[in-house]
Scaffold this motif. Structure first.
Motif, PDB file in Angstrom:
ATOM      1  N   THR A  39       0.692  -1.224   0.210  1.00  0.00           N
ATOM      2  CA  THR A  39      -0.117   0.060  -0.105  1.00  0.00           C
ATOM      3  C   THR A  39       1.015   1.276   0.038  1.00  0.00           C
ATOM      4  O   THR A  39       0.406   2.448  -0.366  1.00  0.00           O
ATOM      5  N   THR A  65      -4.596  -7.633   0.713  1.00  0.00           N
ATOM      6  CA  THR A  65      -5.896  -7.067   0.893  1.00  0.00           C
ATOM      7  C   THR A  65      -6.272  -6.417  -0.305  1.00  0.00           C
ATOM      8  O   THR A  65      -5.702  -6.106  -1.225  1.00  0.00           O
ATOM      9  N   ASP A  67      -7.287  -3.136  -0.299  1.00  0.00           N
ATOM     10  CA  ASP A  67      -6.480  -1.951  -0.307  1.00  0.00           C
ATOM     11  C   ASP A  67      -4.952  -2.061  -1.140  1.00  0.00           C
ATOM     12  O   ASP A  67      -4.522  -1.435  -1.975  1.00  0.00           O
ATOM     13  N   ASP A  90      -8.123 -15.204  -0.602  1.00  0.00           N
ATOM     14  CA  ASP A  90      -9.451 -14.445  -1.206  1.00  0.00           C
ATOM     15  C   ASP A  90      -9.180 -14.306  -2.623  1.00  0.00           C
ATOM     16  O   ASP A  90      -8.401 -13.757  -3.199  1.00  0.00           O
TER      17      ASP A  90
END
Length: 367
Positions: A39, A65, A67, A90
């Motif tokens: 990030t 994630t 983000d 995920d």
């Protein structure tokens, strides 16, 4: 000018990670992984560019994630080296990473979820024409396999790997590379030797969590060197608790030492003794730092006295042999009329090496 040993590479299919071919006789690719927060876009871009300057063929980026995957979208636009998106658990992040330009997806089908989710990721990879990397690490071996074998053995790691392969086979997807990594050298080497006989896909090598710069480099050289000498391995990462740029340097040094992929200056230097006529150790270390930008392959021997110096100089592109006050200089196996001033040997050698590389590049550009 040293003869290259004949290492017969294992045959495999070819996949393409962006502009980098992997497998089927392509150059063994060297890769690393960013350790910045994904990030933090600026920090990650800067590190990727540093890795690219060091010669990395592929860079892996962790995307844990949503983000991070949005940051990856921006990162991808700012760099040139192919990027592997490292994703676990995920499946939706994998889909986004592929949409945002990932050149390869690093997943383990077993932790992505049910068959429907795995199928969506594979369909996405097929749609964007990108390969997948699957891998087994001792630290994340499935519980049922651990219970079956009772301890970490090569057969356990291979069974885990083949479980992932079977999932992709059933989905009719063969554009993948695979890795089996352990922090133990023998476990890694023996597992990969078994795996190499079971699949046609490229194999990615590494000693996982190898350790510090010094010890991790030694472990990696022994383990990866053993497999590469067998012809096994199409891409590699040296996993060090160090600056990722050092991983790339060590990776190339391993390949260079086996004469598999020749890149940069190959220094042949004596450990020195009381016969030395100049500071060999200081000369080699300084030149190694000064010449990191050179990617051409060239053998340079720097020997402190005539005992072994003359023989090494005759089989090197450039050779310096220690003598009193002024040292003997060879080029392409021929002794030259002039000598190097021992007090200025670093500057003189750097100029000679750079001049030779310039002429070689000029000659090659005319072909």
């Amino acid at each position: 000018m040293h003869n290259e040993p004949l290492i017969k590479r294992r045959k495999s299919i070819r996949i393409n990670v962006g502009s980098t071919p992997v497998g089927d006789g392509a150059l063994v690719a060297v890769q690393s992984m960013t350790n910045t927060k994904t990030t933090d876009i600026n920090a990650t871009v800067n590190q990727i560019k540093s890795l690219e300057r060091a010669g990395a063929d592929i860079v892996r980026v962790s995307i844990p994630t949503f983000d991070a995957v949005e940051a990856f979208k921006s990162i991808k636009k700012q760099v040139n080296v192919p990027l592997v998106a490292d994703i676990h658990f995920d499946y939706r992040i994998a889909l986004k990473a592929a949409e945002y330009g990932a050149d390869c997806l690093r997943i383990n089908p077993g932790n992505i979820g049910n068959k429907e989710r795995i199928s969506k990721v594979i369909d996405c990879a097929r749609y964007y024409n990108i390969p997948i990397r699957i891998g087994v690490n001792t630290g994340s071996l499935e519980k049922d396999i651990q219970n079956k074998y009772g301890k970490l053995v090569p057969e356990a790691l291979v069974e885990s790997a083949m479980r992932h392969v079977d999932i992709l086979d059933k989905l009719n997807f063969n554009q993948f590379k695979i890795s089996i990594k352990a922090s133990d050298i023998f476990l890694t080497v023996n597992s990969n030797r078994i795996l190499a006989k079971k699949i046609d896909q490229p194999i990615h090598l590494g000693i996982t969590e190898a350790g510090s710069m010094r010890f991790g480099s030694i472990k990696s050289a022994i383990g990866l060197g053993s497999l590469l000498s067998d012809g096994i391995g199409d891409t590699l990462r040296v996993s060090l608790a160090a600056d990722p740029v050092e991983e790339v340097k060590v990776g190339f040094d391993i390949l260079k030492s086996l004469r598999i992929r020749l890149r940069g200056v190959n220094f042949i230097a004596c450990p020195t003794c009381s016969r030395k006529e100049f500071d060999v150790i200081g000369t080699v270390n300084e030149l190694e730092q000064r010449l990191t930008d050179i990617t051409n392959s060239i053998d340079v021997s720097i020997i402190g006295c005539i005992v072994n110096g003359l023989g090494e100089a005759k089989i090197s592109s450039i050779g310096v042999v220690g003598a009193k006050t002024k040292s003997i200089f060879y080029e392409d196996g021929k002794r030259q009329n002039y000598r190097f001033n021992n007090s200025k040997i670093i500057e003189q050698l750097e100029k000679i090496i750079r001049d030779k590389i310039f002429l070689l590049n000029k000659k090659n550009s005319k072909k």
